[in-house]
Every structure is written in C-alpha cells, then in structure tokens.
Design a protein around this motif. Structure first.
Motif, PDB file in Angstrom:
ATOM      1  N   GLY A  33     -26.714   1.536  31.477  1.00  0.00           N
ATOM      2  CA  GLY A  33     -27.865   1.247  32.313  1.00  0.00           C
ATOM      3  C   GLY A  33     -29.019   0.559  31.604  1.00  0.00           C
ATOM      4  O   GLY A  33     -30.092   0.417  32.171  1.00  0.00           O
ATOM      5  N   LYS A  34     -28.800   0.091  30.380  1.00  0.00           N
ATOM      6  CA  LYS A  34     -29.882  -0.541  29.620  1.00  0.00           C
ATOM      7  C   LYS A  34     -29.882  -2.062  29.723  1.00  0.00           C
ATOM      8  O   LYS A  34     -30.882  -2.699  29.411  1.00  0.00           O
ATOM      9  N   LEU A  35     -28.753  -2.642  30.131  1.00  0.00           N
ATOM     10  CA  LEU A  35     -28.630  -4.091  30.209  1.00  0.00           C
ATOM     11  C   LEU A  35     -28.196  -4.497  31.608  1.00  0.00           C
ATOM     12  O   LEU A  35     -27.549  -3.736  32.320  1.00  0.00           O
ATOM     13  N   LEU A  36     -28.552  -5.721  31.960  1.00  0.00           N
ATOM     14  CA  LEU A  36     -28.140  -6.313  33.224  1.00  0.00           C
ATOM     15  C   LEU A  36     -27.707  -7.735  32.926  1.00  0.00           C
ATOM     16  O   LEU A  36     -28.377  -8.440  32.160  1.00  0.00           O
ATOM     17  N   VAL A  37     -26.598  -8.158  33.494  1.00  0.00           N
ATOM     18  CA  VAL A  37     -26.197  -9.550  33.371  1.00  0.00           C
ATOM     19  C   VAL A  37     -26.177 -10.149  34.776  1.00  0.00           C
ATOM     20  O   VAL A  37     -25.748  -9.501  35.732  1.00  0.00           O
ATOM     21  N   THR A  38     -26.740 -11.349  34.892  1.00  0.00           N
ATOM     22  CA  THR A  38     -26.776 -12.045  36.173  1.00  0.00           C
ATOM     23  C   THR A  38     -25.957 -13.323  36.061  1.00  0.00           C
ATOM     24  O   THR A  38     -25.960 -13.979  35.023  1.00  0.00           O
ATOM     25  N   GLY A  39     -25.263 -13.662  37.123  1.00  0.00           N
ATOM     26  CA  GLY A  39     -24.513 -14.914  37.196  1.00  0.00           C
ATOM     27  C   GLY A  39     -25.090 -15.768  38.304  1.00  0.00           C
ATOM     28  O   GLY A  39     -25.508 -15.257  39.348  1.00  0.00           O
ATOM     29  N   SER A  40     -25.092 -17.080  38.069  1.00  0.00           N
ATOM     30  CA  SER A  40     -25.740 -17.983  39.013  1.00  0.00           C
ATOM     31  C   SER A  40     -24.765 -19.004  39.582  1.00  0.00           C
ATOM     32  O   SER A  40     -23.711 -19.271  39.026  1.00  0.00           O
ATOM     33  N   TRP A  41     -25.188 -19.606  40.679  1.00  0.00           N
ATOM     34  CA  TRP A  41     -24.422 -20.681  41.279  1.00  0.00           C
ATOM     35  C   TRP A  41     -24.397 -21.902  40.358  1.00  0.00           C
ATOM     36  O   TRP A  41     -23.551 -22.772  40.500  1.00  0.00           O
ATOM     37  N   ASP A  42     -25.344 -21.973  39.402  1.00  0.00           N
ATOM     38  CA  ASP A  42     -25.364 -23.115  38.477  1.00  0.00           C
ATOM     39  C   ASP A  42     -24.390 -22.946  37.304  1.00  0.00           C
ATOM     40  O   ASP A  42     -24.318 -23.790  36.423  1.00  0.00           O
ATOM     41  N   GLY A  43     -23.652 -21.823  37.271  1.00  0.00           N
ATOM     42  CA  GLY A  43     -22.654 -21.613  36.227  1.00  0.00           C
ATOM     43  C   GLY A  43     -23.175 -20.927  34.978  1.00  0.00           C
ATOM     44  O   GLY A  43     -22.453 -20.781  34.003  1.00  0.00           O
ATOM     45  N   THR A  44     -24.424 -20.478  34.979  1.00  0.00           N
ATOM     46  CA  THR A  44     -24.972 -19.777  33.813  1.00  0.00           C
ATOM     47  C   THR A  44     -25.022 -18.280  34.061  1.00  0.00           C
ATOM     48  O   THR A  44     -25.050 -17.823  35.199  1.00  0.00           O
ATOM     49  N   LEU A  45     -25.031 -17.546  32.946  1.00  0.00           N
ATOM     50  CA  LEU A  45     -25.247 -16.103  32.971  1.00  0.00           C
ATOM     51  C   LEU A  45     -26.474 -15.822  32.132  1.00  0.00           C
ATOM     52  O   LEU A  45     -26.773 -16.557  31.186  1.00  0.00           O
ATOM     53  N   LYS A  46     -27.166 -14.753  32.473  1.00  0.00           N
ATOM     54  CA  LYS A  46     -28.299 -14.319  31.664  1.00  0.00           C
ATOM     55  C   LYS A  46     -28.182 -12.822  31.442  1.00  0.00           C
ATOM     56  O   LYS A  46     -27.880 -12.066  32.371  1.00  0.00           O
TER      57      LYS A  46
END
Length: 142
Positions: A45-58
């Motif tokens: 629960g300490k990290l979150l990864v997001t994926g985008s329609w532009d093909g990047t993750l953060k």
C-alpha cells in the motif's frame, strides 16, 4: 488509501483516505497529460503505478503523492499492470500485445528517499555529523 475507478479521462488520480468509517477525498493528482487507463497499488500500500493511454507508466509514493519514476517504453495504451510479490518488478501490458517487465531496484528507492531527505540532512541544526552521512550524495554542513 483507496482508488475507485481505474479510468480517468482527465489524467488525474483520485484518492481517498479512510478516516474511521468515512472516506475522505484527497486532492486530485495530475498524473498524465493523456487519460489514465489503469492503476495498481503495491501489496504493502505504499506505492501506486498508473498506466496511460499515451503508453507511459508512472510510479508514485503514496506517503506524499509524489512521482518516483516515469516508465516509458510502450507505444500503445496500457491495459495491464501488476507488481511482482517482491515489489522490485512491475509488469505492464499494452494494447499492441507487448509486455514489459520493469525493474524497480532498492537503489532507486534509496536514491528517491535521499533526494527527499536532502534539505533536512543539510539544514537541520540538531543533526550530528554522522547523521548527515545517511545519504552519500548529501554533504554535511557541519
């Protein structure tokens, strides 16, 4: 911490903090310029990864809602993300059928943490010289 919807057309992450029996909305985070297609929390629960329609993750720290790392390599919208149980790997899949395994090493976490501590280690007058040596890239003032 809770997130209600995987998809966000405005590129913002909407998080809620559990406070007793209530959900309290946090300020939205502008995560991507394009829409968010998927989000995943780490097992601790300490990290979150997001994926985008532009093909990047953060990759985000949930302690302070700050970006840790941008992961760019896909050429199509992200539609699958998961953390390895060790939390040192992230797998992501895109609409073009490509899968990428990202290594997130302890060294990167240390580098991120030291960056966050730099001001404290250099300016706090109550720290000893040895305390200032916690991060090798932070030089002591005393």
């Amino acid at each position: 911490m809770a997130a209600v919807d995987d998809e966000s057309e405005d590129g913002k992450i909407y998080l809620w903090q559990v406070s007793g029996s209530k959900l309290v909305a946090q300020s939205p985070i502008k995560a991507h310029d394009d829409g968010i297609s998927i989000v995943r929390f780490s097992r601790d629960g300490k990290l979150l990864v997001t994926g985008s329609w532009d093909g990047t993750l953060k990759l985000w720290s949930l302690d302070n809602a700050e970006l840790i790392q941008l992961l760019a390599g896909h050429h199509a919208p992200i539609n699958a993300i998961d953390f390895h149980p060790s939390q040192s790997l992230i797998a992501s899949g895109a609409e073009d059928g490509n899968l990428i395994i990202w290594e997130f090493s302890p060294d990167k976490l240390l580098q991120y943490s030291c960056h966050r501590l730099q001001d404290y280690l250099t300016t706090n007058p109550n720290l000893s010289r040895s305390d200032r040596q916690l991060c090798p890239n932070v030089s002591p003032n005393r």
